[in-house]
Design a protein around this motif. Structure first.
Motif, PDB file in Angstrom:
ATOM      1  N   PHE A  85       0.852  -1.193   0.000  1.00  0.00           N
ATOM      2  CA  PHE A  85       0.000   0.000   0.000  1.00  0.00           C
ATOM      3  C   PHE A  85       0.891   1.248   0.000  1.00  0.00           C
ATOM      4  CE2 PHE A  85      -2.794  -3.316   1.532  1.00  0.00           C
ATOM      5  CZ  PHE A  85      -3.954  -3.050   0.796  1.00  0.00           C
ATOM      6  N   THR A  86       0.505   2.233  -0.820  1.00  0.00           N
ATOM      7  CA  THR A  86       1.414   3.346  -1.087  1.00  0.00           C
ATOM      8  C   THR A  86       0.941   4.664  -0.482  1.00  0.00           C
ATOM      9  OG1 THR A  86       0.423   4.292  -3.086  1.00  0.00           O
ATOM     10  CG2 THR A  86       1.700   2.268  -3.360  1.00  0.00           C
ATOM     11  N   THR A  87       1.819   5.635  -0.514  1.00  0.00           N
ATOM     12  CA  THR A  87       1.492   6.958   0.000  1.00  0.00           C
ATOM     13  C   THR A  87       0.476   7.691  -0.866  1.00  0.00           C
ATOM     14  OG1 THR A  87       3.397   7.864  -1.171  1.00  0.00           O
ATOM     15  CG2 THR A  87       3.723   7.272   1.135  1.00  0.00           C
ATOM     16  N   ARG A  88       0.187   7.164  -2.046  1.00  0.00           N
ATOM     17  CA  ARG A  88      -0.894   7.741  -2.864  1.00  0.00           C
ATOM     18  C   ARG A  88      -2.202   7.032  -2.571  1.00  0.00           C
ATOM     19  NH1 ARG A  88      -0.726  12.302  -4.158  1.00  0.00           N
ATOM     20  NH2 ARG A  88      -2.228  12.022  -5.816  1.00  0.00           N
ATOM     21  N   GLN A  89      -2.273   6.304  -1.497  1.00  0.00           N
ATOM     22  CA  GLN A  89      -3.465   5.542  -1.093  1.00  0.00           C
ATOM     23  C   GLN A  89      -3.818   4.450  -2.099  1.00  0.00           C
ATOM     24  OE1 GLN A  89      -6.047   9.144  -0.398  1.00  0.00           O
ATOM     25  NE2 GLN A  89      -6.138   8.384   1.692  1.00  0.00           N
ATOM     26  N   ASN A  90      -2.848   4.051  -2.904  1.00  0.00           N
ATOM     27  CA  ASN A  90      -3.053   2.982  -3.873  1.00  0.00           C
ATOM     28  C   ASN A  90      -2.436   1.692  -3.351  1.00  0.00           C
ATOM     29  OD1 ASN A  90      -4.268   4.665  -5.851  1.00  0.00           O
ATOM     30  ND2 ASN A  90      -2.258   5.381  -6.504  1.00  0.00           N
ATOM     31  N   VAL A 126      -6.664  11.018  -7.164  1.00  0.00           N
ATOM     32  CA  VAL A 126      -6.915  12.105  -6.225  1.00  0.00           C
ATOM     33  C   VAL A 126      -6.969  11.517  -4.813  1.00  0.00           C
ATOM     34  CG1 VAL A 126      -8.558  13.884  -5.536  1.00  0.00           C
ATOM     35  CG2 VAL A 126      -8.186  13.395  -7.970  1.00  0.00           C
ATOM     36  N   THR A 127      -6.246  12.128  -3.892  1.00  0.00           N
ATOM     37  CA  THR A 127      -6.201  11.599  -2.525  1.00  0.00           C
ATOM     38  C   THR A 127      -7.003  12.485  -1.574  1.00  0.00           C
ATOM     39  OG1 THR A 127      -4.095  12.729  -2.199  1.00  0.00           O
ATOM     40  CG2 THR A 127      -4.001  10.409  -2.803  1.00  0.00           C
ATOM     41  N   ALA A 128      -7.389  11.890  -0.455  1.00  0.00           N
ATOM     42  CA  ALA A 128      -8.199  12.624   0.523  1.00  0.00           C
ATOM     43  C   ALA A 128      -7.970  12.052   1.915  1.00  0.00           C
ATOM     44  CB  ALA A 128      -9.674  12.545   0.148  1.00  0.00           C
ATOM     45  N   ASP A 129      -8.500  12.756   2.881  1.00  0.00           N
ATOM     46  CA  ASP A 129      -8.437  12.377   4.294  1.00  0.00           C
ATOM     47  C   ASP A 129      -8.994  10.969   4.501  1.00  0.00           C
ATOM     48  OD1 ASP A 129      -8.679  12.246   7.036  1.00  0.00           O
ATOM     49  OD2 ASP A 129     -10.054  13.946   7.210  1.00  0.00           O
ATOM     50  N   GLU A 130      -8.223  10.121   5.161  1.00  0.00           N
ATOM     51  CA  GLU A 130      -8.702   8.752   5.400  1.00  0.00           C
ATOM     52  C   GLU A 130      -9.833   8.707   6.424  1.00  0.00           C
ATOM     53  OE1 GLU A 130      -5.462   9.648   5.769  1.00  0.00           O
ATOM     54  OE2 GLU A 130      -4.682   9.049   7.724  1.00  0.00           O
ATOM     55  N   PHE A 131     -10.037   9.799   7.146  1.00  0.00           N
ATOM     56  CA  PHE A 131     -11.137   9.834   8.102  1.00  0.00           C
ATOM     57  C   PHE A 131     -12.332  10.640   7.564  1.00  0.00           C
ATOM     58  CE2 PHE A 131      -7.315   9.127  10.739  1.00  0.00           C
ATOM     59  CZ  PHE A 131      -7.660   7.864  11.211  1.00  0.00           C
ATOM     60  N   ALA A 132     -12.347  10.837   6.260  1.00  0.00           N
ATOM     61  CA  ALA A 132     -13.445  11.573   5.631  1.00  0.00           C
ATOM     62  C   ALA A 132     -14.778  10.918   5.980  1.00  0.00           C
ATOM     63  CB  ALA A 132     -13.255  11.589   4.119  1.00  0.00           C
ATOM     64  N   GLY A 133     -15.733  11.748   6.319  1.00  0.00           N
ATOM     65  CA  GLY A 133     -17.066  11.242   6.622  1.00  0.00           C
ATOM     66  C   GLY A 133     -17.283  10.876   8.083  1.00  0.00           C
ATOM     67  N   VAL A 134     -16.186  10.656   8.814  1.00  0.00           N
ATOM     68  CA  VAL A 134     -16.353  10.285  10.222  1.00  0.00           C
ATOM     69  C   VAL A 134     -15.638  11.240  11.180  1.00  0.00           C
ATOM     70  CG1 VAL A 134     -16.589   7.841   9.601  1.00  0.00           C
ATOM     71  CG2 VAL A 134     -14.369   8.705  10.403  1.00  0.00           C
ATOM     72  N   ALA A 135     -14.780  12.092  10.662  1.00  0.00           N
ATOM     73  CA  ALA A 135     -13.990  12.963  11.535  1.00  0.00           C
ATOM     74  C   ALA A 135     -14.878  14.042  12.158  1.00  0.00           C
ATOM     75  CB  ALA A 135     -12.859  13.611  10.749  1.00  0.00           C
ATOM     76  N   ALA A 136     -14.660  14.255  13.438  1.00  0.00           N
ATOM     77  CA  ALA A 136     -15.479  15.241  14.147  1.00  0.00           C
ATOM     78  C   ALA A 136     -15.202  16.658  13.662  1.00  0.00           C
ATOM     79  CB  ALA A 136     -15.208  15.133  15.640  1.00  0.00           C
ATOM     80  N   ASP A 137     -14.005  16.912  13.158  1.00  0.00           N
ATOM     81  CA  ASP A 137     -13.662  18.289  12.757  1.00  0.00           C
ATOM     82  C   ASP A 137     -13.954  18.535  11.279  1.00  0.00           C
ATOM     83  OD1 ASP A 137     -11.641  16.680  11.697  1.00  0.00           O
ATOM     84  OD2 ASP A 137     -10.093  18.218  11.954  1.00  0.00           O
ATOM     85  N   GLU A 138     -14.740  17.659  10.675  1.00  0.00           N
ATOM     86  CA  GLU A 138     -14.996  17.791   9.240  1.00  0.00           C
ATOM     87  C   GLU A 138     -16.015  18.896   8.959  1.00  0.00           C
ATOM     88  OE1 GLU A 138     -14.683  14.342   6.483  1.00  0.00           O
ATOM     89  OE2 GLU A 138     -16.861  14.481   6.613  1.00  0.00           O
ATOM     90  N   ILE A 139     -15.690  19.732   7.988  1.00  0.00           N
ATOM     91  CA  ILE A 139     -16.631  20.763   7.539  1.00  0.00           C
ATOM     92  C   ILE A 139     -17.584  20.136   6.539  1.00  0.00           C
ATOM     93  CG2 ILE A 139     -16.847  23.007   6.382  1.00  0.00           C
ATOM     94  CD1 ILE A 139     -13.827  23.423   7.279  1.00  0.00           C
ATOM     95  N   ILE A 140     -16.998  19.361   5.635  1.00  0.00           N
ATOM     96  CA  ILE A 140     -17.795  18.670   4.636  1.00  0.00           C
ATOM     97  C   ILE A 140     -16.987  17.486   4.110  1.00  0.00           C
ATOM     98  CG2 ILE A 140     -16.983  20.153   2.745  1.00  0.00           C
ATOM     99  CD1 ILE A 140     -19.888  19.940   1.666  1.00  0.00           C
ATOM    100  N   THR A 372      -4.527   4.633   4.050  1.00  0.00           N
ATOM    101  CA  THR A 372      -4.016   5.940   4.466  1.00  0.00           C
ATOM    102  C   THR A 372      -2.734   6.290   3.702  1.00  0.00           C
ATOM    103  OG1 THR A 372      -2.428   5.342   6.195  1.00  0.00           O
ATOM    104  CG2 THR A 372      -4.768   5.296   6.786  1.00  0.00           C
ATOM    105  N   HIS A 373      -2.448   7.572   3.613  1.00  0.00           N
ATOM    106  CA  HIS A 373      -1.211   7.934   2.911  1.00  0.00           C
ATOM    107  C   HIS A 373       0.014   7.634   3.777  1.00  0.00           C
ATOM    108  CE1 HIS A 373      -1.385  11.898   4.962  1.00  0.00           C
ATOM    109  NE2 HIS A 373      -0.093  11.925   4.745  1.00  0.00           N
ATOM    110  N   GLU A 374      -0.233   7.254   5.024  1.00  0.00           N
ATOM    111  CA  GLU A 374       0.877   6.737   5.844  1.00  0.00           C
ATOM    112  C   GLU A 374       1.025   5.229   5.685  1.00  0.00           C
ATOM    113  OE1 GLU A 374      -1.476   8.733   7.172  1.00  0.00           O
ATOM    114  OE2 GLU A 374      -0.464  10.532   7.935  1.00  0.00           O
ATOM    115  N   GLN A 375       0.291   4.673   4.747  1.00  0.00           N
ATOM    116  CA  GLN A 375       0.417   3.249   4.398  1.00  0.00           C
ATOM    117  C   GLN A 375      -0.145   2.313   5.453  1.00  0.00           C
ATOM    118  OE1 GLN A 375       4.798   3.866   3.767  1.00  0.00           O
ATOM    119  NE2 GLN A 375       4.381   2.806   1.858  1.00  0.00           N
TER     120      GLN A 375
END
Lengths: 563, 186
Positions: A85-90, A126-140, A372-375
């Motif tokens: 698993f890579t830093t590009r989330q691939n 295109v990469t994004a936050d691995e906690f998208a949709g569940v993070a408490a600090d998410e705006i959208i 995650t981009h941290e693999q």
């Protein structure tokens, strides 16, 4: 998560036919290797040191369990039983036969996946936050916009032969977990005073041999203009980016050459002709895509202390502390499965582990996983009351190392063991460091520390933004390692500073040890390593690391294991 | 030379072509080079230097190098029977943006021809960006190259060939049953 409709299926199917034909023409000699190169790269197929490497797209890191199982299948059937698993989330597979790649694509298509534009001089995954949709600090939730960009950039006819690769990251939360400052385009979702959703647009970040943080060229772009504005950026870059020198071909160099203001002016001028055209997003289309990213059917649960009843279980407590993240829904948590067990190359997972992670996702997390981009791998929607059970199972499969965000949770490229670009190995260095600091109490005491390592200047291991960065360099045919400190990703992004002359592989664990000693001596109670390094600068670290010679004799732990 | 008969792809057909592309050899000057008689596609610099005489000819074309700016032809495009864009390497994608700008910003409607390192696997995207003629590389089968124009039957994004993206051409329907709460969370 997004589901293909008939058009997505059709495009991927036609892509496989096109690519199968290209492979056949290459084998038949109708295409030269030079001609085939950009075609295979646009399908993520590299020629590496030993074999072909195939990189498969995981859009913004989101995976269904059946997709993860497909990776296990590919690992078994076409590779040597594991993937990386890579830093590009691939994910990439290192031992692939050219002739089999069309069949792999067909297998992938059966679970709505592909390898389109995971490499080559085009717009990458295109990469994004691995906690998208569940993070408490998410705006959208950024994923619908990442998906919109994915579709738009897929086989974009005008931007398929750019001066160089092009990476986009999108963040939807207060805290940037997508490293947007080190991308060619970094987008942050923002709301304006009127409550409208838009993006702050950053351009020209990147690592490689010229690490530069991105510059904001627009504070607020209404979201419906996402595609036309991106198109304007791409057109300016495609026409005026340098093509004479691949090391100076990224958009950051163009920005540097003409200045941010001039670049922004050219983009705005280009955009003036596009603004409001048919590529402008419709509410209907956005609603269609957003509908795929609705919150799961969460149970109504009380928030609990997962440690209750296990208070004397230190191992579980450590895991909760490091690998379990808060969730915006009460009673739930996000779990990070660590792919950083000592003795395993960072980011690698076996077919058995992939199948197992898919099972965990089905049983505990609505059948979804994230890369995650941290693999590492995230199960984003786990009930707190099931954490203990999950931990025990994950532990049995080597996926519960309680080290997320710690020294041994290293970002590390495949390095010289696999990559034909690398100047130096990275995996054995990571292994040696992991072994040297394989004391969980010590690691927890050191706390948050991002150690990023790259085997060459291309910086796949993001060494520039590591709190400690290690870069493999070649000096007169032998491998050396340059160390930097003070780099950071996220809201306080910074490029690390090199502490001095490079070290041999054998010296590296001791170098890390000495850096940590300075930190432990100088830190204030609340300081992370990076805070101390940024507050003090490199001088005290440099002084101590170089004060006395470092023993170079002896075999490097892990040296021969991964060749 | 003017009588030289070549074949190109025009639209979706292979046709005979009697145009000659004038390329300057080293040391030749755009302003002083003698443009041969007949149907000639001249470099932009030659057109700019010899505009007065060239514009009196019955058939003249111009070609742009990938580093040329199409805006230089603003207001003059109706003088050409052919505008060509050179691809010095098939990996040099500037020509796609030049074509886009010729069509979309400058409103050129005549023949737009790709010349140079033009290969089968580039034709589909060339067509999408506004090319309608392709002088494919002579060492490769032009019949095979023709297949490059029909690779995909659908595309996501707008370009010159269709200025509506997929989401405006077709009603796309969210298929997953559980996704009914449309619009929430925006």
């Amino acid at each position: 998560m997004y589901q293909y409709d008939q058009y997505d299926h059709l495009i991927v199917r036609e892509r496989i036919a096109q690519y199968r034909d290209q492979v056949q023409r290459r084998i038949a000699g109708e295409l030269t290797e030079e001609e085939f190169l950009p075609l295979r790269l646009q399908n993520g197929l590299y020629m590496q040191r030993h074999a072909y490497m195939l990189r498969i797209a995981v859009p913004y890191g989101l995976l269904a369990s059946k997709q993860m199982r497909m990776f296990a299948h590919i690992a078994r059937k076409y590779d040597r039983g594991y993937g990386h698993f890579t830093t590009r989330q691939n994910i990439q597979f290192n031992w692939i036969e050219l002739e089999q790649t069309p069949d792999i694509l067909a297998d992938l298509a059966s679970v709505e996946m592909h390898a389109i534009q995971t490499s080559g001089n085009c717009i990458r995954n295109v990469t994004a936050d691995e906690f998208a949709g569940v993070a408490a600090d998410e705006i959208i939730d950024p994923r619908p916009y990442a998906e919109v960009l994915r579709q738009w950039s897929t086989f974009h006819p005008e931007f398929i032969a750019l001066p160089r690769k092009f990476k986009v990251a999108i963040n939807g939360a207060v805290e940037d977990r997508a490293a947007i400052a080190v991308h060619d385009i970094g987008l942050t979702v923002v709301k304006n005073d009127a409550g409208e959703i838009g993006f702050k647009v950053m351009v020209g970040g990147g690592m490689g041999r010229t690490p530069i943080l991105g510059s904001v060229i627009r504070e607020f772009l209404p979201r419906e203009h996402l595609l036309t504005y991106t198109e304007a950026i791409m057109r300016v870059y495609n026409q005026y980016g340098r093509r004479d020198n691949k090391y100076k071909a990224r958009i950051k160099i163009l920005l540097k050459a003409i200045g941010v203001e001039e670049f922004a002016r050219q983009v705005e001028e280009e955009w003036a002709d596009l603004k409001g055209n048919a590529e402008t997003l419709t509410l209907e289309e956005m609603e269609r895509i957003i509908a795929y990213f609705q919150p799961h059917a969460y149970a109504t649960l009380p928030a609990i202390d997962p440690l209750a009843g296990h208070a004397d279980n230190k191992a579980f407590a450590n895991w909760l502390k490091r690998n379990v993240k808060p969730h915006k829904v009460p009673g739930y948590a996000a779990v990070v499965l660590s792919l950083k067990k000592t003795g395993v190359p960072p980011g690698d997972a076996t077919a058995e582990q992939m199948d197992f992670m898919a099972d965990l996702a089905d049983r505990y997390s609505f059948g979804e996983l994230r890369v995650t981009h941290e693999q590492n791998i995230v199960l984003a929607d786990v009930e707190q009351r099931q954490l203990f059970q999950l931990w025990q199972e994950a532990k049995a499969h080597g996926l519960a190392t309680p080290n997320i965000g710690l020294l041994t949770d290293m970002i590390c490229c495949p390095g010289g063991d696999f990559c034909s670009l690398a100047n130096a190995k990275s995996i054995p260095i990571a292994a040696a460091i992991a072994e040297r600091f394989d004391h969980i109490d010590f690691l927890h005491d050191i706390g948050d520390l991002e150690l990023n390592m790259s085997g060459c200047i291309n910086a796949c291991g993001h060494h520039h933004v590591g709190h400690i960065g290690i870069l493999g360099v070649d000096k007169d045919g032998s491998e050396w390692y340059q160390v930097s400190i003070g780099g950071a990703q996220g809201n306080q992004s910074a490029i690390g500073k090199i502490i001095g002359p490079s070290f041999s592989a054998q010296q590296m664990p001791e170098v890390i040890d000495r850096l940590l000693q300075v930190y432990l001596r100088e830190r204030t109670p609340e300081e992370r390593f990076v805070d101390t390094a940024q507050r003090l600068g490199i001088a005290p670290f440099k002084e101590f690391v170089y004060a006395t010679p470092i023993e170079t004799a002896g075999r490097l732990v892990g040296e021969d294991e991964y060749a | 030379m003017p009588d030289q008969t070549n074949r190109i792809i025009k639209g979706r057909e292979i046709v005979a072509d009697d145009w000659t592309v004038l390329r300057l050899a080293e040391g030749e000057d755009a302003a002083t080079i003698a443009v041969p008689d007949g149907k000639v596609i001249v470099p932009l610099a030659t057109w700019q230097a010899q505009k007065e005489t060239l514009s009196t000819r019955p058939a003249i074309g111009v070609w742009l190098a990938s580093s040329d700016r199409p805006e230089e032809l603003k207001g003059e495009l109706d003088k050409f029977a052919v505008v060509a864009v050179d691809f010095p390497k098939f990996t040099d994608g500037r020509g796609y943006s030049i074509a886009y700008n010729l069509r979309m910003r400058l409103g050129y409607t005549g023949e737009l021809r790709a010349i140079g390192d033009v290969l089968r696997d580039q034709l589909f995207q060339m067509k999408r960006c506004g090319f309608d003629a392709y002088a494919t590389r002579p060492d490769r089968s032009i019949e095979d190259a023709l297949k490059g124009l029909t690779v995909f039957s659908e595309t996501y994004q707008a370009s010159v060939d269709d200025q509506r993206p997929l989401f405006r051409r077709h009603a796309r329907v969210a298929t997953a049953a559980e996704h009914k709460d449309v619009g929430a969370g925006i």
